[in-house]
Design an enzyme around this catalytic site. Structure first.
Site, PDB file in Angstrom:
ATOM      1  CG  PHE A 234      -1.946   1.066   1.227  1.00 27.00           C
ATOM      2  CD1 PHE A 234      -3.096   0.906   0.476  1.00 27.00           C
ATOM      3  CD2 PHE A 234      -1.776   2.233   1.947  1.00 27.00           C
ATOM      4  CE1 PHE A 234      -4.070   1.897   0.443  1.00 27.00           C
ATOM      5  CE2 PHE A 234      -2.737   3.234   1.923  1.00 27.00           C
ATOM      6  CZ  PHE A 234      -3.887   3.063   1.168  1.00 27.00           C
TER       7      PHE A 234
ATOM      8  CE1 TYR B   6      -9.294   2.056   7.129  1.00 29.10           C
ATOM      9  CE2 TYR B   6      -8.389   3.184   9.047  1.00 29.10           C
ATOM     10  CZ  TYR B   6      -8.277   2.790   7.724  1.00 29.10           C
ATOM     11  OH  TYR B   6      -7.152   3.117   7.002  1.00 29.10           O
ATOM     12  CE  LYS B   7      -8.087  -1.539   4.732  1.00 27.18           C
ATOM     13  NZ  LYS B   7      -7.819  -0.166   5.168  1.00 27.18           N
TER      14      LYS B   7
ATOM     15  CG  ASP C  88       0.099  -2.827   6.552  1.00 32.47           C
ATOM     16  OD1 ASP C  88      -1.005  -3.195   7.001  1.00 32.47           O
ATOM     17  OD2 ASP C  88       0.235  -1.774   5.896  1.00 32.47           O
TER      18      ASP C  88
ATOM     19  NE  ARG D 185      -9.977  -2.924  -2.923  1.00 34.98           N
ATOM     20  CZ  ARG D 185      -9.484  -2.528  -1.750  1.00 34.98           C
ATOM     21  NH1 ARG D 185      -8.343  -3.015  -1.307  1.00 34.98           N
ATOM     22  NH2 ARG D 185     -10.139  -1.641  -1.015  1.00 34.98           N
TER      23      ARG D 185
END
Length: 412
Positions: free
Chosen positions: A132, A226-227, A201, A384
């Site tokens: 990312f 938050y995922k 990560d 996605r």
């Protein structure tokens, strides 16, 4: 296989799903299939009431007394203890504080400082080339701050590349574009064999699959909440520091909140013991309280059961796509193929479909959303779909693939 057959299978599998009851703990629109939990998880119902209480009573009535009486001061460690079992960490190793980006900087520079104390010649950082973007930006900055060089490479190249000059390796457990799961145990072991530290990560794996940070000797790990942990937009991230490294962890951001005696207000810095030295400044109480309430949905839930359902959901989705989605020879002329590994051992909780032609990914996703199937896309050309086993149903999966087939087939 007919539409009715797959639809009936979805119903049957939901009826037999041991995690199906957890769906009732979330705010979900019955007319929408939400498959974007790999970007922002759905709202747990308990959060609204918890935030109302924090605002009206803890802040509104108790005010500054809440730092002690409502437990605000200890919240980063307390919430960290809720996250810890979800990444396979024992007590006292996880603190929730700041953002993912800030925590990556802490972890990476902390790792370099430890490595260089043992061997000053270690001046190289290895970074996942498909990472990312923030991870790469932070790695470059950490290198400038520490005088290191950065080398980007594919994760599978790490065992052959890590060596006596390597200070730390920064890798993503799950690739955010493709959903590919990296071999955390083997890559961590490769870093350790060369005398380097492993920084992971976990943004796309925490809450979706077992990590087993302690068991595999992970040195530092960072993840957002938050995922798959459903902490809400902007929810604070977590920092894992292996217990054996904590006394050597020299944070590049020594804030007053991580001082051994914060209220002494002394000019010299003396770090707190344990994971608390990963704190920096005053914690974001509203976001932290929302996350704490959100994590309550995990009580009694085994991450192994979540992983089993995740794999079942993604398998079912791929089967449904194979039946429902045309090959591109008719309708809109768009074709899709999965770029997510088929092997369970290499798959996260996401399916990424590559559009051909690539420029059709954005309009296809916009049309899916207009029809009540919410995913997202990443350039170039990737659709996605994230599967959050706590609330995603097999009926959701079947409907999503069916609607995708309608959109790509040009049905109106």
């Amino acid at each position: 296989m007919s539409d009715s057959t797959l639809g009936a299978e979805g119903l049957q599998r939901d009826a037999a799903d041991p995690l199906a009851h957890l769906r009732e703990l979330f705010v979900l629109d019955p007319g929408t299939v939400y498959l974007d939990g790999n970007s922002l998880g759905a709202l747990p119902k308990a959060v609204e009431g918890r935030l109302a209480d924090v605002v009206s009573r803890e802040w509104g009535q108790l005010r500054i007394r809440s730092w002690e009486e409502s437990g605000w001061w200890t919240m980063p460690e307390r919430v960290g203890e809720r996250v810890a079992p979800l990444i396979g960490a024992g007590p006292g190793q996880v603190v929730v504080s700041d953002s993912t980006s800030v925590n990556i900087l802490k972890a990476l520079i902390g790792a370099v400082r430890i490595a260089r104390r043992d061997d000053p010649a270690r001046g190289e950082l290895l970074v996942d080339e498909a990472t990312f973007p923030t991870d790469g930006y932070i790695a470059e900055s950490a290198a400038r701050l520490t005088g290191c060089t950065v080398r980007a490479l594919a994760p599978e190249q790490v065992p052959g590349a890590v060596g006596p000059r390597t200070a730390a390796v920064l890798l993503n457990h799950v690739d955010y574009r493709t959903g590919a799961l990296r071999d955390l145990p083997a890559l961590t072991a490769a870093a350790h064999d060369a005398g380097a530290l492993a920084v992971w990560d976990l943004c796309h794996s925490a809450g979706a699959l077992p990590v087993e940070a302690d068991a595999h000797g992970v040195d530092f790990a960072v993840g957002c909440t938050y995922k798959f942990l459903n902490g809400g937009p902007g929810a604070p991230a977590f920092l894992y520091v292996r217990s054996g490294l904590q006394e050597r962890f020299d944070s590049p951001l020594p804030g007053w909140n991580s001082h051994a005696d914060p209220f002494a207000m002394t000019p010299d810095y003396r770090p707190a013991a344990g994971a608390a030295r990963g704190r920096v400044g005053t914690p974001d109480i509203l976001s932290m309280a929302a996350l704490e309430a959100a994590l309550a949905v995990w009580e009694g839930v085994r991450i192994e059961d979540v992983r089993a359902k995740s794999l079942a959901l993604t398998d079912f989705f791929l089967r449904c796509v194979a039946v429902y989605v045309p090959d591109g020879s008719a309708g809109t002329g768009v074709a899709v193929r999965s770029v997510t590994p088929a092997e369970h051992a290499r798959r996260g909780s996401q399916i990424a479909l590559l559009c051909d032609p690539a420029e059709q990914a954005e309009p296809v996703m916009k049309e899916l959303i207009a029809r009540g199937v919410v995913g997202d896309f990443r350039r170039p050309g990737v659709l996605r779909f994230g599967f959050t086993p706590l609330y995603t149903s097999f009926q959701d999966v079947e409907r999503a693939a069916r609607v995708l087939g309608e959109v790509i087939g040009g049905a109106r």
